[in-house]
Design an enzyme around this catalytic site. Structure first.
Site, PDB file in Angstrom:
ATOM      1  CB  SER A 104      40.932  34.693  35.640  1.00 62.85           C
ATOM      2  OG  SER A 104      41.615  34.820  34.401  1.00 62.85           O
ATOM      3  N   GLY A 105      43.871  36.203  37.085  1.00 69.22           N
ATOM      4  CA  GLY A 105      45.263  35.871  37.364  1.00 69.22           C
ATOM      5  C   GLY A 105      46.183  36.145  36.199  1.00 69.22           C
ATOM      6  CB  THR A 106      45.777  38.293  33.173  1.00 66.01           C
ATOM      7  OG1 THR A 106      44.448  37.828  32.941  1.00 66.01           O
ATOM      8  CG2 THR A 106      46.495  38.478  31.843  1.00 66.01           C
ATOM      9  CG  HIS A 120      41.668  39.434  28.178  1.00 67.71           C
ATOM     10  ND1 HIS A 120      42.194  38.608  29.147  1.00 67.71           N
ATOM     11  CD2 HIS A 120      41.868  40.707  28.612  1.00 67.71           C
ATOM     12  CE1 HIS A 120      42.697  39.360  30.120  1.00 67.71           C
ATOM     13  NE2 HIS A 120      42.521  40.621  29.820  1.00 67.71           N
ATOM     14  NE  ARG A 163      40.192  34.995  41.469  1.00 68.74           N
ATOM     15  CZ  ARG A 163      40.494  36.224  41.870  1.00 68.74           C
ATOM     16  NH1 ARG A 163      40.565  37.203  40.979  1.00 68.74           N
ATOM     17  NH2 ARG A 163      40.741  36.478  43.136  1.00 68.74           N
ATOM     18  CE1 TYR A 177      45.039  34.409  41.087  1.00 71.79           C
ATOM     19  CE2 TYR A 177      43.493  33.737  42.792  1.00 71.79           C
ATOM     20  CZ  TYR A 177      44.509  34.560  42.367  1.00 71.79           C
ATOM     21  OH  TYR A 177      44.999  35.534  43.198  1.00 71.79           O
ATOM     22  NE  ARG A 227      39.703  43.322  44.618  1.00 71.55           N
ATOM     23  CZ  ARG A 227      38.983  42.729  45.570  1.00 71.55           C
ATOM     24  NH1 ARG A 227      38.699  43.359  46.683  1.00 71.55           N
ATOM     25  NH2 ARG A 227      38.542  41.487  45.394  1.00 71.55           N
ATOM     26  CE  LYS A 228      40.220  42.832  50.317  1.00 68.34           C
ATOM     27  NZ  LYS A 228      38.999  42.390  51.040  1.00 68.34           N
TER      28      LYS A 228
END
Length: 334
Positions: free
Chosen positions: A75-77, A141, A163, A229, A295-296
């Site tokens: 989720s943007g960690t 987490h 997210r 996010y 990744r993206k």
């Protein structure tokens, strides 16, 4: 469980007999990157995580100056850890420095996980914090209710990010299939989706994870900064400034005029971090290659994978689980 079941416990050579016996008594389901997930303290996790979480709960002593980056996985960690490290340490390590730690180390190395790194390894290993410079930064987490009591009771700060669940389940599926052992079967998207909808994912159900931190952030806004996010992507400048204020080190007018906020944003950007050598060829311990963390970083990539019926199903589940909490997510597209 039978003796055959005992042999199926991953990482058993790292576990104490007490932990192994406890794991054998827990409900279990098929895992994503391990053979099984176990239901422990009202959330799902891997066998070695149970060992490290137990050590963490029993031994960690928080300081009021500590900064904890807590996240639901995928989720943007990596991004939030980098931002928090850069903001909190900007006097020691100006973002424009050519030898800034974030240029040679992945943010997970600079902000280690309680659950994997700090309390990982053998059951009889405990970390030595004597050489850590304050503020100490850690990641996790672990759901809020399972954090070490010293964290809950102290004045340390918690940064939490989550997210849109549609993007989270997609990112989890792609990532975990890349890093799973070769001897485990590949999860299909449909299988992963149904497991996610049942709450059976690491540290899940995800809605319980989000609500735990969300509710506590409403009760103690001075302790927990709850972030999305999508909001960071929309206005990163605003949120970096907000990070400084929340952490007790607000940006001065002089820093803002010098473009310090923009320098931190550029340093921690997906585009910059993805191209660093450490993130192209480095590894996260012995677990996986750093390149799989990048990744993206897009919002709404789920539209390229999920059918309308899948979107409807997960959206209904989330709406039901979050109903009345005040927490919601828009179906944002990239």
């Amino acid at each position: 469980m039978s003796s055959g079941d005992e042999e199926a416990i991953e990482g058993e050579h790292l576990l104490s007999e007490e932990c192994k016996n406890m794991i054998m008594s827990l409900p279990r389901e098929r895992g994503w990157r391990t053979r099984y997930l176990y239901f422990f303290q009202d959330f799902w996790c891997q066998s070695t995580e149970i060992q490290s979480i137990t050590k963490f709960q029993n031994h960690f002593q928080a300081k009021d100056t500590d900064i904890i980056i807590a996240t639901i996985p995928k989720s943007g960690t990596t991004w939030l850890k980098a931002l928090a490290f850069a903001v909190a340490n900007r006097c020691r390590f100006p973002p424009s420095k050519k030898n800034h730690p974030l240029l040679t180390s992945n943010s997970h190395a600079l902000v280690p996980f309680f659950d994997y790194t700090v309390y990982g390894g053998r059951f009889d290993h405990l970390p030595d914090f004597s050489n850590m410079v304050e503020p100490r930064l850690f990641g996790t987490h672990i759901p809020y209710h399972a954090l070490a009591k010293s964290i809950q009771d102290s004045k340390c700060k918690i940064l939490y990010i989550c997210r849109n669940t549609l993007d989270t389940v997609l990112s989890s599926w792609i990532f975990l299939n890349k890093v799973k052992p070769e001897d485990l079967p590949t999860l299909t998207l449909e299988e992963a989706f149904e497991m996610y909808c049942d709450g059976k994912i690491g540290y899940g159900p995800s809605w319980n994870h989000m609500l735990g931190y969300w509710n506590e952030s409403k009760a103690r806004p001075e302790k927990i900064l709850f972030l999305k996010y999508e909001d960071l992507k929309k206005d990163i400048n605003f949120h970096v400034k907000k990070l400084g204020e929340f952490l007790g080190c607000p940006f001065t007018i002089e820093e803002e005029n010098k473009g310090l906020i923009e320098s931190i944003i550029k340093l921690c950007s997906f585009e910059n971090m993805k191209e660093l050598e450490v993130n192209k060829s480095g590894t996260f311990g012995s677990n996986f290659e750093n390149k799989y963390l990048f990744r993206k970083a897009e919002i709404g990539d789920w539209v390229n994978y999920f059918s309308p019926s899948m979107v409807e199903k997960l959206s209904k589940i989330l709406q039901e689980k979050l109903n009345g909490s005040g927490l919601s997510f828009e179906l944002l597209y990239s």
